[in-house]
Write a protein that holds these residues in place. Sequence first.
Motif, mmCIF file in Angstrom:
data_model
loop_
_atom_site.group_PDB
_atom_site.id
_atom_site.type_symbol
_atom_site.label_atom_id
_atom_site.label_comp_id
_atom_site.label_asym_id
_atom_site.label_seq_id
_atom_site.Cartn_x
_atom_site.Cartn_y
_atom_site.Cartn_z
ATOM 1 N N GLN A 86 8.257 -7.486 9.856
ATOM 2 C CA GLN A 86 7.255 -7.672 8.796
ATOM 3 C C GLN A 86 5.980 -6.887 9.100
ATOM 4 N N GLY A 87 5.307 -6.493 8.040
ATOM 5 C CA GLY A 87 4.053 -5.770 8.177
ATOM 6 C C GLY A 87 4.221 -4.276 8.397
ATOM 7 N N LEU A 88 5.445 -3.784 8.228
ATOM 8 C CA LEU A 88 5.715 -2.352 8.472
ATOM 9 C C LEU A 88 5.939 -1.576 7.174
ATOM 10 N N GLY A 117 -1.939 -12.681 -3.679
ATOM 11 C CA GLY A 117 -2.515 -11.621 -2.856
ATOM 12 C C GLY A 117 -1.533 -10.500 -2.580
ATOM 13 N N TYR A 119 1.310 -9.894 -4.611
ATOM 14 C CA TYR A 119 1.941 -9.339 -5.816
ATOM 15 C C TYR A 119 0.953 -8.742 -6.814
#
Length: 185
Positions: A86-88, A117, A119
Amino acid sequence: MTIRLEVPHDAAAVDDILDRSFAPGRERKTAYRLRDGVPPIPSLSFVNVLPGGGVAATLRFWPIAIGWDRVPAILLGPLAVDPALQGLGFGKALMRHGLAAAAEEGHRIVVLVGDPGYYEPFGFTRAMAENLALPGPVEAHRFLARELVAGSLQGVHGMIQRVEPEPAFVPPCRLSGAGLAFAEP
Ligand SMILES: CC(C)(COP(=O)(O)OP(=O)(O)OC[C@H]1O[C@@H](n2cnc3c(N)ncnc32)[C@H](O)[C@@H]1OP(=O)(O)O)[C@@H](O)C(=O)NCCC(=O)NCCS
């Protein structure tokens, strides 16, 4: 990263990502009332795959209908990325790809339940979903919608409903003296 259509072989990996990304009991959420027993749209079910072929992320869309007029729309989600990845950028890439594909297929309205936040940068707003209702409890601020074609939500209101899958084809048959027999073409 590579995004491709989900194939049946991906099902276990997708389930595993969903299980690890969401809290237990996700199937009890209201959105699943629209999904239970309804297959996702195959041409709008995507996975993000790693160079080795492993599945990193999943995004599916479901068919839905809105109000008495049963205005066609699609439900986005679940969107989930392997917690280790996640976060990549996997999630954003899937969102861009999925929405572009949905627009290309001619879909006009997309709804979802998720974090504003995340979408809102993709054009989803609470205001667009103001006249729509879900068949169960949901945190109102997380219920969002977006038009893929401008003006598609104008005058559209009402309850979001399931779109049942087409019944499996059963060959027609006729009664004959010997019992049931297949109809001749
Ligand atoms: C939410 C999720 C899909 C995002 O995918 P991702 O690949 O991890 O995120 P991306 O790399 O595409 O985007 C990262 C950005 O999104 C933001 N972000 C991540 N999750 C967010 C959330 N729940 N709310 C708001 N912003 C969020 C990050 O802060 C980051 O912002 P930045 O670009 O300004 O630094 C993923 O974290 C996930 O699977 N979470 C668990 C399941 C889930 O909540 N799914 C969505 C609800 S349906």
